[in-house]
Structures are given as structure tokens and as C-alpha cells.
Scaffold this active site. Structure first.
Site, PDB file in Angstrom:
ATOM      1  N   CYS A  82      95.515  24.926  92.271  1.00 45.73           N
ATOM      2  CA  CYS A  82      95.669  26.241  92.923  1.00 45.73           C
ATOM      3  C   CYS A  82      94.727  27.282  92.318  1.00 45.73           C
ATOM      4  O   CYS A  82      94.135  28.065  93.036  1.00 45.73           O
ATOM      5  CB  CYS A  82      97.094  26.781  92.751  1.00 45.73           C
ATOM      6  SG  CYS A  82      98.396  25.568  92.881  1.00 45.73           S
ATOM      7  N   ASP A  83      94.613  27.287  91.003  1.00 47.20           N
ATOM      8  CA  ASP A  83      94.003  28.448  90.344  1.00 47.20           C
ATOM      9  C   ASP A  83      92.672  28.183  89.652  1.00 47.20           C
ATOM     10  O   ASP A  83      92.022  29.129  89.197  1.00 47.20           O
ATOM     11  CB  ASP A  83      94.989  29.025  89.298  1.00 47.20           C
ATOM     12  CG  ASP A  83      96.266  29.531  89.976  1.00 47.20           C
ATOM     13  OD1 ASP A  83      96.168  29.983  91.119  1.00 47.20           O
ATOM     14  OD2 ASP A  83      97.341  29.470  89.353  1.00 47.20           O
ATOM     15  N   CYS A 104      99.147  25.385  87.673  1.00 47.02           N
ATOM     16  CA  CYS A 104      98.579  24.582  88.755  1.00 47.02           C
ATOM     17  C   CYS A 104      97.057  24.702  88.788  1.00 47.02           C
ATOM     18  O   CYS A 104      96.511  25.692  89.283  1.00 47.02           O
ATOM     19  CB  CYS A 104      99.177  25.018  90.092  1.00 47.02           C
ATOM     20  SG  CYS A 104      98.499  24.111  91.489  1.00 47.02           S
TER      21      CYS A 104
END
Ligand code: NDP
Length: 314
Positions: free
Chosen positions: A136-137, A133
């Protein structure tokens, strides 16, 4: 006993639906599958879920949501649904090793599973440089070199997005042709921070004490193995919506995502609602999943208020 409502899946969508339905005194039963808390439990810190200015760990966020649902009387049961019969009412779910349970309404929030390559070094380095992701990261890779694996629209989009943080993004694809749409390819090609590792099959994620250090690939042109140094490996090789237990009883798109009536969570079967990633391959965020979980609960409440369930026939 016939439950008024059963929620299948305990990611942000399912747990938000649980909070709303429990608070509406509908005593929902929530079936918790093999990955309680869903995809967020495989991430570390979440910095973009509103309300947590200092961020929150994924498992803690999910645990909080679960406790919030329990506080209002939601009942949880761990199990694996092997079959769902939506052709009769009440709906019948078969829980492996337990038997049948019945419900007047269903909320399906079983999510989607990111595909992995299944190569050495991959699973053990999730959260240490391997991610599925970018949204997200990506933030954790400021000034670093990243590899994105895949040749579809997701890979192009994630590579482009990751150049906001990374010093360089290498797109690695097993073929020289890309599956992505022309517009997405063009955008990635025009980005000076994106370089290409085409016709290379990933063989192994290499890592040291401090996380990922490289990706071993097979160069399909030369037949030789190569190592591409990197700080992170982002997989963008597709997702699989978790709908197998439905056995084709609900309408899906060609990739298997459940179709809902636009602007609602209604599926083609009255009383069956879908929310979260199982019906969304576009946004795939915890907050958007939670939002549709809220919608599913409200759709469900209104359905139970307005419809004489016993009189419904297919
Ligand atoms: P796709 O299925 O389109 O692409 C998957 C990519 O991963 C392909 O390049 C495929 O290679 C590669 N791949 C699959 N398995 C492996 C493997 N085991 N080893 C190595 N490579 C592998 O998935 P996407 O997630 O990119 O897209 C899914 C859908 O979502 C598409 O319809 C897409 O258009 C849509 N989408 C739209 C976006 C937008 O419009 N903004 C953004 C993101 C997705 P190969 O080609 O060789 O099979």
C-alpha cells in the site's frame, strides 16, 4: 426475526458481500465492529484499487462501498459479537449489550489485524512514516531510507519489495536468527539495497514535524541503545485473524486463518462462508478481499436457493 443472511465485518470483503446480497433482495444485516471500514481506514491514499485513476482515500472508498450497500437495502448495526453458535440452526450470534440475533446464513469477513510492537511513537505516526503494508505505502518512499521490522517471510518479502522504491532498506530483527524460510532469506541477502540490523530490539519510533526520522533500538549484543536514522518504519511482525468469537467451531490453519474449500468461500459448516483476510494470509489486498466478498455472496445466494435450511441437521 431470523435474517436470511448476516455479514460480520465491514472491510472491502464484507461490504462487497453486502452490495451483492442486498441487490439480490436478501436484506442482509451487516454487523459493524470496532473498526468500521476495516484496515483500509488506517491508510491514506489508495492508488491500486481499479477504477480510481487518480487514487482515492481509504476511508472514502469504504464510505462509498457502504453507501452502495445501503442503496440496495442493506441494514447496518454497530456491535461486538461475543459469541457465535454454529451448532444449531438458525445460527445464533450474541451481540454485546444487545442480545441474540439469528440468521440462516453467515458471511464471516472479520479480517485480520496487523500486529504492532506497542512502543512509543508507533501509533501516533501511522500514516506519517509508520506502516503495516508495503504494497500500500511503499510507493510513497521513493529514494528514501526504510526500516522493516521482523524476521519472518513477510519481513523478507516486504524488504525485497520496498527496494523497488527505497534507496536503502534495513531489516531489523530482535534476534540474530531469522524465522523466514531459507529461500526468502537468501533473496533478501542477495539484494544489494538490503542491510541488516539483527539482534536489535525496537524501543521507540522517533519523529519530527514532517514524520518519522529514526528508530531507537537496544543492541542486544552490547546492551547499548542506538538510533537508526530512517524515513519510514514498516512493521512485518505478523497478523492475527479475527476469529476469537468463533471459539474453534470452524477449521483453521495453525495461525488461526479460516480454511475454506478451495475455489469457494465455504467453510466446514454448510451456510457459513468466509471471505477477505480472515481466510487469506497470502494476498491481503483490498481488491482480492472484495473479490472473495463477491464470491461469498454468490455462494450464499446459491445455498439459500438450493437448500432447505430447516431440514439441515448437524
Ligand atoms: P511470522 O510469525 O513468521 O514472523 C514474525 C516475525 O516478527 C518474527 O521474526 C518475530 O520474531 C517478529 N516479531 C513478532 N513479534 C515481535 C515483537 N513484539 N517485537 C519484535 N519482533 C517481533 O510472521 P509473518 O507475517 O512473517 O509470516 C506469517 C506466515 O505467513 C508464515 O507462515 C509465513 O511463512 C507466511 N508467509 C509466506 C509468504 C510467502 O510464502 N511468500 C510471505 C509472507 C508470509 P521472533 O522470530 O523472534 O519470534
Amino acid at each position: 426475526m431470523i435474517y436470511k443472511s448476516i455479514i460480520i465485518g465491514t472491510g472491502p470483503a464484507g461490504l462487497t458481500a453486502a452490495i451483492y446480497l442486498a441487490r439480490a433482495n436478501l436484506n442482509p444485516l451487516i454487523i459493524e465492529g470496532p473498526q468500521p471500514g476495516g484496515q483500509l481506514t488506517t491508510t491514506t491514499e489508495i492508488e491500486n484499487f481499479p477504477g480510481f485513476p487518480d487514487g482515492i482515500m481509504g476511508p472514502e472508498l469504504m464510505d462509498n462501498m457502504r453507501k452502495q450497500a445501503e442503496r440496495f437495502g442493506a441494514e447496518f448495526r454497530t456491535g461486538w459479537i461475543i459469541k457465535a453458535d454454529l451448532t444449531s440452526r438458525p445460527f445464533v450470534l450474541t451481540l454485546e449489550g444487545v442480545g441474540e440475533i439469528q440468521a440462516e446464513t453467515l458471511v464471516i469477513s472479520t479480517g485480520a489485524t496487523a500486529k504492532y510492537l506497542g512502543i512509543p511513537g508507533e501509533q501516533e505516526n501511522i500514516g506519517r512514516g509508520v506502516s503495516t503494508c508495503a504494497t500500500c505505502d511503499g510507493f510513497f518512499f521513493r529514494g528514501k531510507k526504510i526500516i522493516v521490522i521482523g524476521g519472518g517471510d513477510s519481513a523478507m518479502e516486504e524488504a525485497h519489495f520496498l527496494t523497488r522504491f527505497a534507496s536503502e532498506v534495513v531489516l531489523v530483527n530482535r534476534r540474530s536468527e531469522l524465522r523466514a524460510s531459507k529461500i526468502m532469506q537468501d533473496r533478501a541477502r542477495a539484494n544489494p539495497k538490503v542491510s541488516w540490523g539483527l539482534n536489535k530490539t525496537p524501543l521507540e519510533v522517533l519523529a519530527g514535524d514532517r514524520g518519522v526520522t529514526g528508530l531507537k533500538v537496544l543492541n542486544n549484543e552490547t546492551g547499548l541503545e542506538e538510533i537508526i536514522p530512517t524515513d519510514g518504519v514498516f512493521l512485518a511482525i505478523g497478523h492475527t485473524p479475527n476469529t476469537r468469537f468463533l471459539e474453534g467451531q470452524l477449521t483453521t490453519d495453525e495461525q488461526g486463518y479460516l480454511l475454506v474449500n478451495p475455489g469457494t468461500t465455504e467453510t466446514g459448516v454448510p451456510g457459513v462462508f468466509a471471505c477477505g483476510d480472515v481466510q487469506d494470509h497470502r494476498y491481503r489486498q483490498a481488491i482480492s478481499a472484495a473479490g472473495t466478498g463477491c464470491m461469498a455472496a454468490i455462494d450464499c445466494e446459491r445455498f439459500l436457493d438450493n437448500v432447505n435450511v430447516e431440514a439441515l441437521v448437524h
